[in-house]
Design a protein around this motif. Structure first.
Motif, PDB file in Angstrom:
ATOM      1  N   GLU A   1      17.026  -7.204   3.147  1.00 30.08           N
ATOM      2  CA  GLU A   1      16.406  -7.061   1.825  1.00 30.08           C
ATOM      3  C   GLU A   1      16.599  -5.664   1.267  1.00 30.08           C
ATOM      4  O   GLU A   1      16.290  -4.669   1.939  1.00 30.08           O
TER       5      GLU A   1
ATOM      6  N   LYS B   1      10.901  -7.996  -7.629  1.00 33.99           N
ATOM      7  CA  LYS B   1       9.549  -8.188  -8.178  1.00 33.99           C
ATOM      8  C   LYS B   1       9.638  -8.362  -9.698  1.00 33.99           C
ATOM      9  O   LYS B   1       8.932  -7.699 -10.461  1.00 33.99           O
TER      10      LYS B   1
ATOM     11  N   VAL C   1       0.939  -9.147   1.221  1.00 36.86           N
ATOM     12  CA  VAL C   1      -0.094  -8.130   0.967  1.00 36.86           C
ATOM     13  C   VAL C   1       0.623  -6.791   0.897  1.00 36.86           C
ATOM     14  O   VAL C   1       1.274  -6.380   1.863  1.00 36.86           O
TER      15      VAL C   1
ATOM     16  N   ILE D   1       9.034 -11.224   6.966  1.00 32.58           N
ATOM     17  CA  ILE D   1       9.595 -10.026   6.315  1.00 32.58           C
ATOM     18  C   ILE D   1       8.927  -8.786   6.909  1.00 32.58           C
ATOM     19  O   ILE D   1       7.698  -8.687   6.919  1.00 32.58           O
TER      20      ILE D   1
HETATM   21  O1  LIG Z   1       7.571  -5.627  -0.689  1.00 32.67           O
HETATM   22  C1  LIG Z   1       7.173  -4.678  -0.067  1.00 32.67           C
HETATM   23  C2  LIG Z   1       6.330  -3.609  -0.703  1.00 32.67           C
HETATM   24  O2  LIG Z   1       5.819  -4.114  -1.941  1.00 32.67           O
HETATM   25  C3  LIG Z   1       7.195  -2.384  -1.013  1.00 32.67           C
HETATM   26  O3  LIG Z   1       8.224  -2.783  -1.864  1.00 32.67           O
HETATM   27  C4  LIG Z   1       7.523  -4.524   1.395  1.00 32.67           C
HETATM   28  O4  LIG Z   1       8.880  -4.839   1.533  1.00 32.67           O
HETATM   29  C5  LIG Z   1       6.703  -5.494   2.225  1.00 32.67           C
HETATM   30  O5  LIG Z   1       5.367  -5.114   2.107  1.00 32.67           O
HETATM   31  C6  LIG Z   1       7.119  -5.413   3.686  1.00 32.67           C
HETATM   32  O6  LIG Z   1       6.947  -4.077   4.107  1.00 32.67           O
HETATM   33  P1  LIG Z   1       5.855  -3.724   5.260  1.00 32.67           P
HETATM   34  O7  LIG Z   1       4.523  -4.096   4.698  1.00 32.67           O
HETATM   35  O8  LIG Z   1       6.038  -2.222   5.462  1.00 32.67           O
HETATM   36  O9  LIG Z   1       6.255  -4.529   6.473  1.00 32.67           O
END
Ligand SMILES: O=C([C@H](O)CO)[C@H](O)[C@H](O)COP(=O)(O)O
Length: 460
Positions: free
Chosen positions: A66, A97, A171, A220
């Motif tokens: 990603e 997003k 989250v 993810i």
């Molecule tokens: O989407 C994410 C966040 O909004 C920053 O862009 C992260 O990719 C998603 O939260 C996964 O990251 P971790 O929480 O650090 O595993």
């Protein structure tokens, strides 16, 4: 629909590139149906570092790559193109997003080489519809991110009906710092929708096993891989957690216990960084050199070395507390010494912080007890009983209220307001993880300026 007949996620761009289309359907079915897909989220600002980390993650077992939102905001579609070129056989996800102009943003990501494009589930229905239409046109898939959605299950079912391909129970990082859990969100969706479920947000090896058991088909992971000193090892551990479906037995801890445990792991500098450079006491040093002090404050206001209230505070404090003393600027006469220290040890008080002087330093050092002070002197004051216990006081330039957290180490002492403590602790832990990765890259030969790309990110 029986899970076995679920749509197997085969982004059309897989079909569009000959070598990718050769992927064995059984392998993907196995990935999706039994152990899940591991997606590494490259939440970094620097593309060169992201590519290196992605290579290590793929070697460790990551399936999808990603381009994280921070990377896309920092490098744009160049990040997606680069990942596509570097990993021609991988599924590339662009975590855009998308909040508006769905067709335009899906088209740009698809043309840059993304197979899956992240949109906000909370975007207007028109954006969702446009994104899905563009996805069909360009042969890519839409992953809808439920971050901060008021009614996630209802919205997920609605988006499924709109033709979205994947639902992501997410989250966000700032939400995690306040204690929100992505696995709790996942559990509200599990078995309730028929399209693949992804989960994101603070997932580690233990959480990955729980996620698979709770119905996630795509796990993810960002920080627990990309901010790891050993990216490949961390990825392997998370992959193993997914394959065994066994999460660690998580001892349930109160937020207070978790806060204390984290403060024991992080440094005072990690904490002031997490507080945007705030909270540090000035002009105070550890009397015993290498110490670690963590506890909640019992405050004492005294004057000119009067040691009555400081010593009475030992009886007021609970095991684990820290006695914080304002000696009204008196650095020439001590309100504290070895006998009071010994009494603290017997009571289980964690340590003492003095905006003022301390005496009996040799004896205190022999006890190896955390005492921080501004100066050392041989003389003490009289026990007259002036001052008070557990009022808000100033200590070395910081306001300290009873119950605020105190963390001290060789770098100094930090005050964390009680109501911010859990979030500050979580953020400090993330900062420590980030530094572990930077330390590893320095060991490999990069300079700090190169890693931080200082010239690029200096404040203009
Ligand atoms: O989407 C994410 C966040 O909004 C920053 O862009 C992260 O990719 C998603 O939260 C996964 O990251 P971790 O929480 O650090 O595993």
């Amino acid at each position: 629909m029986h899970p076995r007949h679920k749509t197997i996620l085969l982004p059309c761009s897989l079909a569009s590139a000959h070598d990718r289309v050769m992927l064995n359907l059984r392998r993907i079915r196995s990935l999706v149906m039994n152990h899940g897909i591991l997606q590494v989220a490259l939440d970094l600002l620097d593309l060169d570092r992201a590519v290196k980390i992605a290579q290590e993650a793929v070697e460790g077992g990551a399936d999808w790559i990603e381009a994280g939102t921070p990377l896309i905001k920092s490098e744009g579609m160049h990040a997606v193109r680069t990942l596509r070129q570097q990993f021609p056989h991988a599924v590339i996800v662009a975590d855009m997003k998308v909040a508006d102009t769905g067709a335009l943003e899906v088209e740009m990501a698809a043309k840059a080489g993304a197979d899956v494009i992240g949109i906000l589930a909370d975007a207007d229905d028109a954006v969702i519809a446009e994104s899905v239409r563009a996805a069909r046109l360009y042969g890519v898939k839409i992953m809808a991110d439920l971050i901060n959605v008021a009614d996630p299950l209802a919205r997920a079912q609605q988006l499924e009906s709109f033709g979205v391909h994947i639902i992501c129970a997410h989250v966000g990082i700032d939400q995690q710092m306040t204690g929100k859990e992505s696995l709790n969100l996942l559990s509200t969706l599990s078995g309730q929708i028929n399209i693949p479920l992804a989960v994101a947000g603070g997932i580690d090896a233990s959480g990955a096993g729980d996620a698979i058991r709770n119905g996630a088909e795509i796990v993810i992971v960002g920080g627990n891989i990309v901010r790891s000193a050993d990216v490949m090892g961390s990825t392997k551990e998370i992959r193993r957690g997914m394959n065994t479906g066994r999460g660690d037995v998580r001892r349930s801890r109160s937020k207070e216990e978790e806060t204390h445990d984290i403060f024991m792991q992080v440094s005072a500098p990690n904490i002031t960084d997490a507080m945007h450079r705030k909270g540090a006491m000035n002009g105070i040093v550890s009397i015993c050199g290498t110490v670690k002090l963590v506890g909640k404050a019992v405050t004492v206001q005294t004057f000119a070395g009067d040691w009555a209230k400081p010593v009475e505070a030992i009886d007021v404090g609970m095991p684990g507390d820290v006695i914080v003393i304002n000696n009204d600027g008196g650095t020439h006469v001590a309100p504290w010494g070895e006998l009071a220290t010994l009494s603290c040890i017997k009571k289980g008080i964690s340590g003492v912080v003095i905006d003022g002087a301390v005496r009996d330093v040799d004896d205190i050092r022999a006890l190896k007890y955390p005492v921080f002070a501004k100066s050392t002197v041989p003389n003490a004051g009289e026990p007259k009983g002036m001052g008070e216990i557990n009022a808000e006081i100033r200590c070395c330039g910081q306001w300290v209220r009873p119950g605020d957290w105190i963390v001290g180490d060789e770098s100094g002492v930090v005050v964390i307001p009680a109501e911010q403590a859990y979030e500050v602790a979580r953020r400090a832990l993330e900062i420590r993880k980030t530094e572990e990765r930077i330390r590893e890259e320095i060991q490999r030969g990069s300079t700090l300026a190169q890693i931080a790309h200082l010239e690029k990110w200096e404040k203009r």
